[in-house]
Write a protein that holds these residues in place. Structure first.
Motif, PDB file in Angstrom:
ATOM      1  N   ASP A   1       0.838  -1.212   0.000  1.00 15.19           N
ATOM      2  CA  ASP A   1       0.000   0.000   0.000  1.00 15.19           C
ATOM      3  C   ASP A   1       0.871   1.261   0.000  1.00 15.19           C
ATOM      4  O   ASP A   1       0.518   2.274  -0.620  1.00 15.19           O
ATOM      5  N   PHE A   2       1.995   1.196   0.694  1.00 20.16           N
ATOM      6  CA  PHE A   2       2.891   2.356   0.746  1.00 20.16           C
ATOM      7  C   PHE A   2       3.354   2.718  -0.661  1.00 20.16           C
ATOM      8  O   PHE A   2       3.312   3.879  -1.075  1.00 20.16           O
ATOM      9  N   ARG A   3       3.766   1.697  -1.425  1.00 27.44           N
ATOM     10  CA  ARG A   3       4.226   1.946  -2.807  1.00 27.44           C
ATOM     11  C   ARG A   3       3.119   2.547  -3.662  1.00 27.44           C
ATOM     12  O   ARG A   3       3.342   3.482  -4.427  1.00 27.44           O
ATOM     13  N   THR A   4       1.917   1.987  -3.517  1.00 24.75           N
ATOM     14  CA  THR A   4       0.794   2.483  -4.320  1.00 24.75           C
ATOM     15  C   THR A   4       0.497   3.937  -3.983  1.00 24.75           C
ATOM     16  O   THR A   4       0.257   4.766  -4.866  1.00 24.75           O
ATOM     17  N   LEU A   5       0.529   4.258  -2.690  1.00 23.31           N
ATOM     18  CA  LEU A   5       0.226   5.631  -2.270  1.00 23.31           C
ATOM     19  C   LEU A   5       1.281   6.617  -2.786  1.00 23.31           C
ATOM     20  O   LEU A   5       0.947   7.708  -3.255  1.00 23.31           O
ATOM     21  N   ILE A   6       2.548   6.218  -2.716  1.00 20.58           N
ATOM     22  CA  ILE A   6       3.628   7.104  -3.209  1.00 20.58           C
ATOM     23  C   ILE A   6       3.401   7.399  -4.693  1.00 20.58           C
ATOM     24  O   ILE A   6       3.529   8.536  -5.159  1.00 20.58           O
ATOM     25  N   GLU A   7       3.055   6.361  -5.426  1.00 21.91           N
ATOM     26  CA  GLU A   7       2.830   6.505  -6.877  1.00 21.91           C
ATOM     27  C   GLU A   7       1.633   7.430  -7.142  1.00 21.91           C
ATOM     28  O   GLU A   7       1.697   8.326  -7.986  1.00 21.91           O
ATOM     29  N   GLU A   8       0.543   7.218  -6.397  1.00 19.14           N
ATOM     30  CA  GLU A   8      -0.662   8.030  -6.609  1.00 19.14           C
ATOM     31  C   GLU A   8      -0.424   9.500  -6.248  1.00 19.14           C
ATOM     32  O   GLU A   8      -0.861  10.412  -6.966  1.00 19.14           O
ATOM     33  N   ILE A   9       0.281   9.731  -5.153  1.00 20.64           N
ATOM     34  CA  ILE A   9       0.545  11.118  -4.732  1.00 20.64           C
ATOM     35  C   ILE A   9       1.443  11.800  -5.768  1.00 20.64           C
ATOM     36  O   ILE A   9       1.220  12.965  -6.131  1.00 20.64           O
TER      37      ILE A   9
ATOM     38  N   MET B   1       1.567  11.205  -8.879  1.00 16.51           N
ATOM     39  CA  MET B   1       0.762  11.520 -10.069  1.00 16.51           C
ATOM     40  C   MET B   1      -0.079  12.780  -9.829  1.00 16.51           C
ATOM     41  O   MET B   1      -0.134  13.677 -10.689  1.00 16.51           O
ATOM     42  N   LEU B   2      -0.704  12.867  -8.669  1.00 17.24           N
ATOM     43  CA  LEU B   2      -1.530  14.046  -8.372  1.00 17.24           C
ATOM     44  C   LEU B   2      -0.675  15.316  -8.333  1.00 17.24           C
ATOM     45  O   LEU B   2      -1.068  16.367  -8.856  1.00 17.24           O
ATOM     46  N   MET B   3       0.505  15.222  -7.742  1.00 20.95           N
ATOM     47  CA  MET B   3       1.385  16.395  -7.678  1.00 20.95           C
ATOM     48  C   MET B   3       1.924  16.742  -9.070  1.00 20.95           C
ATOM     49  O   MET B   3       2.042  17.917  -9.432  1.00 20.95           O
ATOM     50  N   GLY B   4       2.236  15.698  -9.829  1.00 14.21           N
ATOM     51  CA  GLY B   4       2.795  15.912 -11.166  1.00 14.21           C
ATOM     52  C   GLY B   4       1.815  16.623 -12.081  1.00 14.21           C
ATOM     53  O   GLY B   4       2.200  17.473 -12.899  1.00 14.21           O
ATOM     54  N   TYR B   5       0.548  16.304 -11.945  1.00 13.51           N
ATOM     55  CA  TYR B   5      -0.484  16.941 -12.765  1.00 13.51           C
ATOM     56  C   TYR B   5      -0.399  18.461 -12.628  1.00 13.51           C
ATOM     57  O   TYR B   5      -0.464  19.205 -13.610  1.00 13.51           O
ATOM     58  N   GLU B   6      -0.211  18.911 -11.399  1.00 12.98           N
ATOM     59  CA  GLU B   6      -0.126  20.351 -11.139  1.00 12.98           C
ATOM     60  C   GLU B   6       1.243  20.907 -11.542  1.00 12.98           C
ATOM     61  O   GLU B   6       1.333  21.981 -12.158  1.00 12.98           O
TER      62      GLU B   6
ATOM     63  N   LEU C   1      17.920   8.194  -5.809  1.00  7.57           N
ATOM     64  CA  LEU C   1      17.874   6.818  -5.289  1.00  7.57           C
ATOM     65  C   LEU C   1      18.104   6.852  -3.769  1.00  7.57           C
ATOM     66  O   LEU C   1      18.887   7.682  -3.299  1.00  7.57           O
ATOM     67  N   ARG C   2      17.422   5.931  -3.094  1.00  6.85           N
ATOM     68  CA  ARG C   2      16.467   4.985  -3.642  1.00  6.85           C
ATOM     69  C   ARG C   2      15.037   5.498  -3.690  1.00  6.85           C
ATOM     70  O   ARG C   2      14.257   5.143  -4.558  1.00  6.85           O
ATOM     71  N   ALA C   3      14.652   6.281  -2.656  1.00  8.43           N
ATOM     72  CA  ALA C   3      13.226   6.489  -2.440  1.00  8.43           C
ATOM     73  C   ALA C   3      12.532   7.202  -3.605  1.00  8.43           C
ATOM     74  O   ALA C   3      11.343   6.964  -3.855  1.00  8.43           O
ATOM     75  N   GLY C   4      13.264   8.038  -4.334  1.00  4.88           N
ATOM     76  CA  GLY C   4      12.648   8.742  -5.461  1.00  4.88           C
ATOM     77  C   GLY C   4      12.119   7.801  -6.518  1.00  4.88           C
ATOM     78  O   GLY C   4      11.189   8.136  -7.271  1.00  4.88           O
ATOM     79  N   LEU C   5      12.702   6.591  -6.579  1.00  6.26           N
ATOM     80  CA  LEU C   5      12.230   5.611  -7.570  1.00  6.26           C
ATOM     81  C   LEU C   5      10.741   5.331  -7.429  1.00  6.26           C
ATOM     82  O   LEU C   5      10.053   5.075  -8.409  1.00  6.26           O
ATOM     83  N   GLY C   6      10.259   5.380  -6.189  1.00  4.48           N
ATOM     84  CA  GLY C   6       8.854   5.079  -5.942  1.00  4.48           C
ATOM     85  C   GLY C   6       7.905   6.050  -6.615  1.00  4.48           C
ATOM     86  O   GLY C   6       6.722   5.733  -6.820  1.00  4.48           O
ATOM     87  N   MET C   7       8.394   7.242  -6.961  1.00  7.32           N
ATOM     88  CA  MET C   7       7.530   8.264  -7.552  1.00  7.32           C
ATOM     89  C   MET C   7       7.526   8.222  -9.083  1.00  7.32           C
ATOM     90  O   MET C   7       6.697   8.867  -9.729  1.00  7.32           O
ATOM     91  N   VAL C   8       8.476   7.489  -9.665  1.00  9.07           N
ATOM     92  CA  VAL C   8       8.659   7.557 -11.123  1.00  9.07           C
ATOM     93  C   VAL C   8       7.414   7.093 -11.877  1.00  9.07           C
ATOM     94  O   VAL C   8       6.958   7.751 -12.825  1.00  9.07           O
ATOM     95  N   SER C   9       6.841   5.978 -11.462  1.00  7.60           N
ATOM     96  CA  SER C   9       5.709   5.434 -12.226  1.00  7.60           C
ATOM     97  C   SER C   9       4.512   6.393 -12.218  1.00  7.60           C
ATOM     98  O   SER C   9       3.746   6.448 -13.187  1.00  7.60           O
ATOM     99  N   GLY C  10       4.367   7.149 -11.138  1.00  3.31           N
ATOM    100  CA  GLY C  10       3.264   8.118 -11.071  1.00  3.31           C
ATOM    101  C   GLY C  10       3.414   9.214 -12.123  1.00  3.31           C
ATOM    102  O   GLY C  10       2.437   9.635 -12.753  1.00  3.31           O
ATOM    103  N   ILE C  11       4.643   9.666 -12.342  1.00  2.00           N
ATOM    104  CA  ILE C  11       4.861  10.713 -13.353  1.00  2.00           C
ATOM    105  C   ILE C  11       4.805  10.098 -14.758  1.00  2.00           C
ATOM    106  O   ILE C  11       4.257  10.700 -15.690  1.00  2.00           O
ATOM    107  N   LEU C  12       5.333   8.883 -14.890  1.00  2.00           N
ATOM    108  CA  LEU C  12       5.280   8.241 -16.210  1.00  2.00           C
ATOM    109  C   LEU C  12       3.845   7.933 -16.637  1.00  2.00           C
ATOM    110  O   LEU C  12       3.560   7.874 -17.834  1.00  2.00           O
ATOM    111  N   ALA C  13       2.956   7.765 -15.668  1.00  2.00           N
ATOM    112  CA  ALA C  13       1.546   7.542 -16.023  1.00  2.00           C
ATOM    113  C   ALA C  13       0.988   8.785 -16.721  1.00  2.00           C
ATOM    114  O   ALA C  13       0.110   8.690 -17.581  1.00  2.00           O
ATOM    115  N   LEU C  14       1.523   9.958 -16.363  1.00  2.00           N
ATOM    116  CA  LEU C  14       1.068  11.214 -16.986  1.00  2.00           C
ATOM    117  C   LEU C  14       1.805  11.484 -18.293  1.00  2.00           C
ATOM    118  O   LEU C  14       1.226  11.993 -19.250  1.00  2.00           O
ATOM    119  N   VAL C  15       3.106  11.197 -18.298  1.00  2.00           N
ATOM    120  CA  VAL C  15       3.948  11.498 -19.477  1.00  2.00           C
ATOM    121  C   VAL C  15       4.749  10.237 -19.819  1.00  2.00           C
ATOM    122  O   VAL C  15       5.925  10.110 -19.472  1.00  2.00           O
TER     123      VAL C  15
END
Ligand code: PRP
Ligand code: URA
Length: 209
Positions: free
Chosen positions: A28-36, A38-43, A78-92
């Motif tokens: 769940d932690f990974r999913t939340l990092i990715e979702e957040i 994505m929401l931040m990236g949109y803005e 690295l490392r923790a920033g990796l968790g956010m990559v998929s959220g931004i890639l979902a947008l771009v």
């Protein structure tokens, strides 16, 4: 004066609360990092440049906007920033991805670089540096230094939780960098962990410790 955005969106606030909970497990932690992310990236990407191209709809030809210029560069620390990559890639999905390896010395809390690989033509790209935690700011300041040394110019920095100390350090060292934070927390503790924070982001994303 640096351009700082602290998000007020209720969905971001809600998801950060779930992240903080020590009972939230790795999945769940990974999913939340990715979702957040994505929401931040949109803005954070609302100023991407556009150009008009011609498209043919089933009805007629028309001019319509597409994102222009060199592709976005995403650079997780690295490392923790990796968790956010998929959220931004979902947008771009076509964004290029660089990596900067940094770890904080456990005693001095000074960051040490161990890896840096950035997309080519970095000076022509919008760059988003990703790290969920902005604590003392040492890792973020050094990562942006590295990117600038390699020619990076248009840089945004995105963290999910920031301490006042880190926000001050990054904005003073790099006033040209646009900073986006999901929440501004209270302070750092004696071990330079963010209070209340969420603990060690890398360990919680990767299930280590
Ligand atoms: C964490 C975090 C940041 C850094 C923030 O990484 O992901 O990169 O600390 O702290 P600072 O603002 O005081 O520099 P860490 O060094 O623990 O490495 P890891 O992600 O590999 O666990
Ligand atoms: N790094 C983390 O992962 N958490 C903190 O609170 C500070 C630095």
């Amino acid at each position: 004066m640096a351009n700082i955005t602290i998000f007020e969106h209720p969905l971001i606030k809600h998801k950060i609360t779930l992240l903080r909970d020590k009972a939230t497990g790795t999945k769940d932690f990974r999913t939340l990092i990715e979702e957040i992310a994505m929401l931040m990236g949109y803005e954070a990407l609302r100023d991407l440049p556009l150009e008009e191209i011609e498209v043919e709809t089933p009805i007629c030809k028309t001019m319509a906007p597409v994102v222009s210029g060199k592709k976005l560069a995403i650079v997780p620390i690295l490392r923790a920033g990796l968790g956010m990559v998929s959220g931004i890639l979902a947008l771009v999905p076509s964004a290029k991805v660089g990596h900067i390896g940094m770890y904080r010395d456990e005693v001095t809390h000074i960051p040490h670089e161990y890896y840096c690989k950035l997309p080519d033509n970095i000076g022509e790209r919008t760059i988003i540096v990703l790290d969920p935690m902005l604590a003392t700011g040492g890792s973020a300041v050094d990562a942006v230094n590295l990117i600038k040394q390699r020619g990076g110019k248009h840089i945004k920095f995105m963290s999910i939780i920031a301490a006042p100390e880190g926000l001050k350090a990054l904005s003073e060292a790099h006033p040209d960098v646009e900073i986006y934070c999901g929440n501004l927390d209270e302070k750092l503790n004696e071990n330079c962990y963010i209070v209340p924070g969420l603990g060690d982001a890398g360990d919680r994303i990767f299930g280590t410790k």
